[in-house]
Write a protein that holds these residues in place. Structure first.
Motif, PDB file in Angstrom:
ATOM      1  N   UNK A 264       0.844  -1.191   0.000  1.00 15.17           N
ATOM      2  CA  UNK A 264       0.000   0.000   0.000  1.00 15.17           C
ATOM      3  C   UNK A 264       0.876   1.235   0.000  1.00 15.17           C
ATOM      4  N   UNK A 265       0.309   2.331  -0.435  1.00 20.18           N
ATOM      5  CA  UNK A 265       1.035   3.578  -0.448  1.00 20.18           C
ATOM      6  C   UNK A 265       0.945   4.286   0.888  1.00 20.18           C
ATOM      7  N   UNK A 266       1.331   5.552   0.900  1.00 24.47           N
ATOM      8  CA  UNK A 266       1.186   6.344   2.103  1.00 24.47           C
ATOM      9  C   UNK A 266       2.366   6.245   3.045  1.00 24.47           C
ATOM     10  N   UNK A 267       2.100   6.464   4.314  1.00 25.86           N
ATOM     11  CA  UNK A 267       3.161   6.645   5.297  1.00 25.86           C
ATOM     12  C   UNK A 267       3.856   5.359   5.706  1.00 25.86           C
ATOM     13  N   UNK A 268       3.323   4.205   5.333  1.00 28.70           N
ATOM     14  CA  UNK A 268       3.922   2.955   5.792  1.00 28.70           C
ATOM     15  C   UNK A 268       5.007   2.434   4.858  1.00 28.70           C
ATOM     16  N   UNK A 269       5.514   3.281   3.986  1.00 34.86           N
ATOM     17  CA  UNK A 269       6.566   2.856   3.068  1.00 34.86           C
ATOM     18  C   UNK A 269       7.941   3.012   3.732  1.00 34.86           C
ATOM     19  N   UNK A 270       8.837   2.080   3.473  1.00 33.27           N
ATOM     20  CA  UNK A 270      10.202   2.169   3.973  1.00 33.27           C
ATOM     21  C   UNK A 270      11.149   2.051   2.789  1.00 33.27           C
ATOM     22  N   UNK A 271      12.429   2.455   2.925  1.00 23.48           N
ATOM     23  CA  UNK A 271      13.306   2.538   1.747  1.00 23.48           C
ATOM     24  C   UNK A 271      13.379   1.262   0.926  1.00 23.48           C
ATOM     25  N   UNK A 272      13.506   0.102   1.556  1.00 22.54           N
ATOM     26  CA  UNK A 272      13.623  -1.126   0.769  1.00 22.54           C
ATOM     27  C   UNK A 272      12.356  -1.402  -0.026  1.00 22.54           C
ATOM     28  N   UNK A 273      11.187  -1.069   0.547  1.00 20.39           N
ATOM     29  CA  UNK A 273       9.937  -1.275  -0.170  1.00 20.39           C
ATOM     30  C   UNK A 273       9.805  -0.297  -1.329  1.00 20.39           C
ATOM     31  N   UNK A 274      10.260   0.933  -1.153  1.00 24.97           N
ATOM     32  CA  UNK A 274      10.213   1.892  -2.247  1.00 24.97           C
ATOM     33  C   UNK A 274      11.131   1.470  -3.386  1.00 24.97           C
ATOM     34  N   UNK A 275      12.290   0.915  -3.065  1.00 30.31           N
ATOM     35  CA  UNK A 275      13.184   0.397  -4.104  1.00 30.31           C
ATOM     36  C   UNK A 275      12.520  -0.759  -4.855  1.00 30.31           C
ATOM     37  N   UNK A 276      11.850  -1.607  -4.104  1.00 26.47           N
ATOM     38  CA  UNK A 276      11.160  -2.732  -4.729  1.00 26.47           C
ATOM     39  C   UNK A 276      10.023  -2.241  -5.618  1.00 26.47           C
ATOM     40  N   UNK A 277       9.304  -1.234  -5.145  1.00 25.53           N
ATOM     41  CA  UNK A 277       8.216  -0.686  -5.950  1.00 25.53           C
ATOM     42  C   UNK A 277       8.754  -0.061  -7.231  1.00 25.53           C
ATOM     43  N   UNK A 331      -9.717  10.813   5.178  1.00 27.30           N
ATOM     44  CA  UNK A 331      -8.648  10.552   4.215  1.00 27.30           C
ATOM     45  C   UNK A 331      -9.084   9.433   3.267  1.00 27.30           C
ATOM     46  N   UNK A 332      -8.861   9.623   1.983  1.00 31.87           N
ATOM     47  CA  UNK A 332      -9.357   8.684   0.984  1.00 31.87           C
ATOM     48  C   UNK A 332      -8.553   7.388   0.956  1.00 31.87           C
ATOM     49  N   UNK A 333      -9.240   6.296   0.806  1.00 31.81           N
ATOM     50  CA  UNK A 333      -8.604   4.989   0.613  1.00 31.81           C
ATOM     51  C   UNK A 333      -7.744   4.972  -0.637  1.00 31.81           C
ATOM     52  N   UNK A 334      -8.133   5.725  -1.667  1.00 32.75           N
ATOM     53  CA  UNK A 334      -7.402   5.733  -2.938  1.00 32.75           C
ATOM     54  C   UNK A 334      -6.531   6.983  -3.091  1.00 32.75           C
ATOM     55  N   UNK A 335      -6.366   7.733  -2.019  1.00 36.72           N
ATOM     56  CA  UNK A 335      -5.576   8.954  -2.068  1.00 36.72           C
ATOM     57  C   UNK A 335      -6.460  10.145  -2.404  1.00 36.72           C
ATOM     58  N   UNK A 336      -6.265  11.237  -1.690  1.00 34.97           N
ATOM     59  CA  UNK A 336      -7.124  12.401  -1.876  1.00 34.97           C
ATOM     60  C   UNK A 336      -7.051  12.967  -3.290  1.00 34.97           C
ATOM     61  N   UNK A 337      -5.843  12.979  -3.871  1.00 32.91           N
ATOM     62  CA  UNK A 337      -5.689  13.557  -5.215  1.00 32.91           C
ATOM     63  C   UNK A 337      -6.419  12.707  -6.245  1.00 32.91           C
TER      64      UNK A 337
END
Length: 498
Positions: A264-277, A331-337
């Motif tokens: 999932x996106x948002x605040x629960x991302x960590x560097x290794x997961x962002x690299x994987x994404x 806060x939107x489940x799919x992101x406010x934007x």
């Protein structure tokens, strides 16, 4: 959609003989991700170790005057690097009115670049609206298979019928892509794939698909770019998938397994997961016929919309990248934007129908969702009855979309078809107790646990959909049958079993 105003394809009157001769000067072409200098066309190609078009051809994201053509050079697709040298290769392409290519309408030259795993995305522009075309590629002395594609009707043009399919969740290790073999033979104008195009997890079965040989490199859980690339290569060697891609254009969004299970996106991302994404997004883009630009790092805008004449508007959502916990009332489940983009564009086009296509449903079948409530109320307030196409669940669930689930007396806003998987979870029919549990809810009209896809015929008067099931996927050559027909009448929200 990205701005296409600076890209164009120059028409030529070159005949078939000219196509079979690789010219030393590059024709003008449009390449998603950036143009390549014409002077590089003189680069020597050399011989390939094997057939370079082993992964087939595909087209996607059509508009009224253009379509994206895709291929990837991969003479050794199941090896890291696909057997390609680290240099660019000129690739010639053609679009014709006929399968024999006696009436060529567009052609040009582009380059397969090593930084994009030698994939090719060509934006062919200047095509006539509402037309079928044939296309192919050439590199060196090798000619690709022929694909068939089409453009959409012009904006606002009257359309009497448009036929689509939607599918999701194809796990190569679980079984054969038999539903796609049948889908390739179906009479479709456009196919929607709603995510889980690959599965990123380790392949642990000792001998999947009757002992198909795969190396430890391919079996490994996908975390690096090379690992994701190998997994796509494995999937795209499937002949059913290749046939369905070559039969008509596709429109595709991601779900979670293109990166990692339940990410999932948002605040629960960590560097290794962002690299994987970032690696997952890059490999997805390299292997998908999309007009989206190449991703930069762990971000890629996937949501987009388009219309088919005056008949139907399609909005395609990203269910994962911006995802927030669903119990937040604000806060939107799919992101406010993304939610604002969706709600602001509900009537972007003046069409009879409004379809929403997404990897995962906006909320649970039987649970309350603040995000879904807001979105459904926006449709309801604007007197629009959407038809919602969803994936992810490995069940077909046809249901009325209520203004406030689980209030059974809530007004019907629209209709939703959650499609079953191509292979995931194996042969049907699924647990009867699970099926019975869903059917206790009056808004749930039909539940099916076999593997397959849904075909929908859209007309100004109504939408007629069919659940097409195969008997099994753990063995090849399963028979197919039409398990259930559905109908939605224009101006009357709700699903009727036909």
């Amino acid at each position: 959609m990205p701005d296409q105003s600076s890209a164009h394809s120059t028409p030529t009157k070159a005949n078939r003989r000219n196509f079979l001769m690789l010219s030393g000067a590059a024709a003008v072409a449009s390449v998603v991700g950036g143009a390549v200098p014409a002077a590089a066309a003189t680069e020597t190609i050399g011989r390939f170790s094997s057939y370079p078009f082993a992964l087939g051809v595909a087209s996607g994201d059509p508009l009224a005057d253009s379509v994206i053509l895709w291929t990837r050079l991969a003479p050794e697709p199941l090896a890291i690097g696909s057997g390609m040298p680290q240099k660019k290769f000129p690739v010639h392409w053609q679009v014709a009115d006929d399968e024999k290519f006696s009436r060529i309408v567009r052609e040009g030259q582009t380059f397969a670049l090593p930084e994009h795993n030698h994939s090719v995305h060509v934006d062919v522009q200047g095509l006539a609206p509402d037309r079928w075309y044939y296309y192919r590629f050439r590199c060196g002395s090798e000619l690709s298979p022929v694909g068939r594609t089409r453009t959409l009707p012009a904006p606002g043009a009257h359309v009497e019928k448009f036929t689509i399919s939607h599918a999701s969740c194809q796990n190569w290790a679980t079984g054969y892509f038999t539903p796609l073999e049948y889908m390739a033979e179906d009479d479709l104008d456009l196919a929607f794939h709603l995510g889980d195009y690959i599965y990123e997890g380790a392949i642990t079965a000792a001998a999947p698909r009757n002992g198909a040989p795969i190396t430890d490199e391919i079996r490994a859980q996908c975390k690096t770019l090379d690992q994701y690339r190998l997994r796509y290569s494995l999937y795209k060697t499937d002949k059913g998938l290749q046939a369905a891609h070559a039969a008509y254009p596709w429109a595709i969004v991601c779900d979670d397994h293109e990166v990692s299970n339940d990410y999932a996106g948002g605040a629960n991302q960590w560097p290794s997961q962002l690299e994987r994404r970032a690696a997952g997004y890059k490999a997805w883009w390299e292997n998908i016929p999309t007009r989206l630009p190449a991703p930069v790092g762990p971000e890629m805008r996937i949501y987009r919309r388009f219309a088919v004449g005056d008949l139907v508007q399609f909005d395609m959502l990203d269910s994962r990248q911006y995802r927030i916990a669903d119990n937040d009332p604000v806060v939107s489940r799919i992101g406010d934007v993304q939610e604002k983009w969706l709600l602001d564009g509900i009537k972007a086009y003046d069409t009879t129908w409004n379809f929403l296509a997404q990897g995962q449903q906006l909320g649970g079948v039987t649970t309350n969702s603040p995000t879904r409530n807001r979105i459904y109320k926006a449709y309801y307030d604007q007197n629009v009855s959407p038809i919602i196409l969803s994936g992810d669940m490995h069940w077909t669930i046809a249901q009325d979309s209520l203004l406030e689930i689980p209030r059974a007396d809530s007004p019907i806003v629209g209709s939703e078809f959650i499609v079953t998987s191509i292979t995931s979870t194996g042969d049907g029919p699924g647990s009867q107790s699970t099926k019975d549990g869903w059917l206790k809810n009056p808004w749930v009209k039909y539940v099916d646990g076999y593997r397959g896809y849904i075909r929908s015929v859209i007309t100004p008067q109504g939408v007629s959909s069919t659940q097409r099931d195969v008997q099994y996927i753990t063995r090849p050559n399963a028979p197919i049958w039409d398990a259930q027909h559905f109908h939605i009448e224009a101006g009357k929200p709700g699903i009727q079993l036909a």
